[in-house]
Motif scaffolding. Sequence first.
Motif, PDB file in Angstrom:
ATOM      1  N   UNK A  86       0.799  -1.218   0.000  1.00 31.84           N
ATOM      2  CA  UNK A  86       0.000   0.000   0.000  1.00 31.84           C
ATOM      3  C   UNK A  86       0.830   1.266   0.000  1.00 31.84           C
ATOM      4  N   UNK A  87       2.120   1.140   0.232  1.00 32.30           N
ATOM      5  CA  UNK A  87       3.018   2.304   0.168  1.00 32.30           C
ATOM      6  C   UNK A  87       4.065   2.041  -0.914  1.00 32.30           C
ATOM      7  N   UNK A  88       4.744   3.108  -1.377  1.00 32.04           N
ATOM      8  CA  UNK A  88       5.788   2.878  -2.390  1.00 32.04           C
ATOM      9  C   UNK A  88       6.830   1.884  -1.866  1.00 32.04           C
ATOM     10  N   UNK A  89       7.314   1.035  -2.751  1.00 27.16           N
ATOM     11  CA  UNK A  89       8.246   0.003  -2.305  1.00 27.16           C
ATOM     12  C   UNK A  89       9.621   0.595  -2.018  1.00 27.16           C
ATOM     13  N   UNK A  90      10.194   0.267  -0.861  1.00 29.46           N
ATOM     14  CA  UNK A  90      11.558   0.708  -0.575  1.00 29.46           C
ATOM     15  C   UNK A  90      12.621  -0.159  -1.247  1.00 29.46           C
ATOM     16  N   UNK A  91      12.207  -1.243  -1.899  1.00 30.13           N
ATOM     17  CA  UNK A  91      13.197  -2.123  -2.532  1.00 30.13           C
ATOM     18  C   UNK A  91      13.003  -2.167  -4.045  1.00 30.13           C
ATOM     19  N   UNK A  92      14.048  -2.633  -4.718  1.00 33.63           N
ATOM     20  CA  UNK A  92      14.031  -2.663  -6.189  1.00 33.63           C
ATOM     21  C   UNK A  92      13.494  -3.993  -6.704  1.00 33.63           C
ATOM     22  N   UNK A  93      12.875  -3.942  -7.891  1.00 39.15           N
ATOM     23  CA  UNK A  93      12.417  -5.200  -8.481  1.00 39.15           C
ATOM     24  C   UNK A  93      13.603  -6.113  -8.804  1.00 39.15           C
ATOM     25  N   UNK A  94      13.372  -7.394  -8.714  1.00 39.64           N
ATOM     26  CA  UNK A  94      14.437  -8.376  -8.958  1.00 39.64           C
ATOM     27  C   UNK A  94      14.126  -9.236 -10.180  1.00 39.64           C
ATOM     28  N   UNK A  95      12.853  -9.574 -10.370  1.00 41.85           N
ATOM     29  CA  UNK A  95      12.561 -10.457 -11.505  1.00 41.85           C
ATOM     30  C   UNK A  95      11.872  -9.708 -12.638  1.00 41.85           C
ATOM     31  N   UNK A  96      12.152 -10.176 -13.825  1.00 41.53           N
ATOM     32  CA  UNK A  96      11.397  -9.745 -14.994  1.00 41.53           C
ATOM     33  C   UNK A  96      10.963 -11.014 -15.717  1.00 41.53           C
ATOM     34  N   UNK A  97       9.680 -11.102 -15.978  1.00 42.12           N
ATOM     35  CA  UNK A  97       9.132 -12.295 -16.625  1.00 42.12           C
ATOM     36  C   UNK A  97       8.517 -11.886 -17.948  1.00 42.12           C
ATOM     37  N   UNK A  98       9.058 -12.458 -19.019  1.00 41.53           N
ATOM     38  CA  UNK A  98       8.563 -12.132 -20.349  1.00 41.53           C
ATOM     39  C   UNK A  98       8.069 -13.390 -21.045  1.00 41.53           C
ATOM     40  N   UNK A  99       7.010 -13.230 -21.810  1.00 44.23           N
ATOM     41  CA  UNK A  99       6.448 -14.360 -22.548  1.00 44.23           C
ATOM     42  C   UNK A  99       6.545 -14.077 -24.039  1.00 44.23           C
ATOM     43  N   UNK A 100       6.762 -15.120 -24.782  1.00 40.13           N
ATOM     44  CA  UNK A 100       6.893 -14.976 -26.225  1.00 40.13           C
ATOM     45  C   UNK A 100       5.515 -15.019 -26.883  1.00 40.13           C
ATOM     46  N   UNK A 101       5.316 -14.161 -27.875  1.00 39.98           N
ATOM     47  CA  UNK A 101       4.085 -14.191 -28.652  1.00 39.98           C
ATOM     48  C   UNK A 101       4.166 -15.373 -29.620  1.00 39.98           C
ATOM     49  N   UNK A 102       3.178 -16.253 -29.554  1.00 32.33           N
ATOM     50  CA  UNK A 102       3.145 -17.411 -30.452  1.00 32.33           C
ATOM     51  C   UNK A 102       2.393 -17.045 -31.730  1.00 32.33           C
ATOM     52  N   UNK A 103       1.254 -16.428 -31.561  1.00 32.79           N
ATOM     53  CA  UNK A 103       0.520 -15.939 -32.721  1.00 32.79           C
ATOM     54  C   UNK A 103      -0.422 -14.828 -32.269  1.00 32.79           C
TER      55      UNK A 103
END
Length: 384
Positions: free
Chosen positions: A241-258
């Motif tokens: 509920x408040x701004x995060x004091x820590x940095x993001x660690x993961x990035x999850x990307x998905x491939x477009x199939x069609x």
Amino acid sequence: MDVAAQWAGGILNIDLQAVAKNYRTLCQVIQRPDQTSGPHPICAAAVKADAYGLDASLVAPVLEDAGCRHFFVAHLAEGVALRPSVKNPQSSILVLHGPPPGTARDLHEAGLVPVINSMEQLAEWRALGRVLERRLPAVLQVDSGMARFGMNAGEVAKIAADPALLDGIRTMLVMSHLACADTPEVSSNQAQLEAFRHLSASLPDAPRSLAASSGIFLGPDWHFDLVRPGAALYGVNPTPGKPSPVSPVIRLQARVIQTRAVPRGQAVGYGGGFVARRPSRIALLGIGYGDGFLRSISNQGTAILPSQPDVPLPVIGRVSMDSLAVDITDLEDGRVRAGELIDLIGPYNTLDAAATAAGTIGYEFLTDLGRRYHRTYTRNDPLV
Ligand SMILES: *Cc1c(COP(=O)(O)O)cnc(C)c1O
């Protein structure tokens, strides 16, 4: 991008540099309460559940480089698996669940330290100390009001009345755990603090620990001598509920199939769980619940094309085992092509937001991250 990445339906990037940065951030937040003296509190790390799914054998060395010397796992088996990855002779691996019956010697020989949660565990550890004729290190856990692990007030009183119950044991730390640290407004945090002070006062004089990630942000009274964050190190916001004091660690990307066009009224996916209210274009992405991408995010959640971060692409219909659909109607026609990568968690759509959309918490999302993603680990600057 290497070939293996091209072959995968989803790509998971784990930014180890961001983990180290979050560790340093938390080290800076912790402090002694005003008007008290003593050493600066130290920051341990919870690396249980394979460092919340991120791979403890890679995460622990990065944290060790950042100065961390205390690593908490849940199970004896996790501690044994982690031991070769933790190299500094000053470092310890602490097993939160303590030794399962009959395993005290295994735990000791593996070079691990148990968290003692019950009188039974205490008896086993004491007996081993007697056999080995040494005082064996242990963490004593007391229950300050969560009714999960640890010795209750009656048991603590027994130990206080009979110091022989700690023969053969060197108390390295006295700890307890907070039930509601992520909701600072509830009174149980203060009640647990007071119960912990009270209970720990009748145990041997040793460093004390109460706070995990969110507990750190309750304030210095909760910091004691050692804090034990996990989630915040891995980019979960410890202050919901408040701004995060820590940095993001993961990035999850998905491939477009069609991609495909669907007319108004067309049902999309299993169970016809989404019906197009306008002539729509959709993209099918190559990740699904078989990757641990929770099915409960069906018809919730937002994908983002990194080159067009201002256009949220809603997840539509039910998440399948190997794919999910997103609505790309709001993007210019032809903008999204097969093979392209779309963020499901990234700089523009946070882990916490994805977890909320799935009706859960970042913790569960992380520990569910599947084995099928192509994983990359980076030490570059965190994604911004
Ligand atoms: C999991 C756990 C932690 C870490 O909790 P986070 O909320 O992830 O920071 C600390 N202490 C205990 C006893 C735990 O079980």
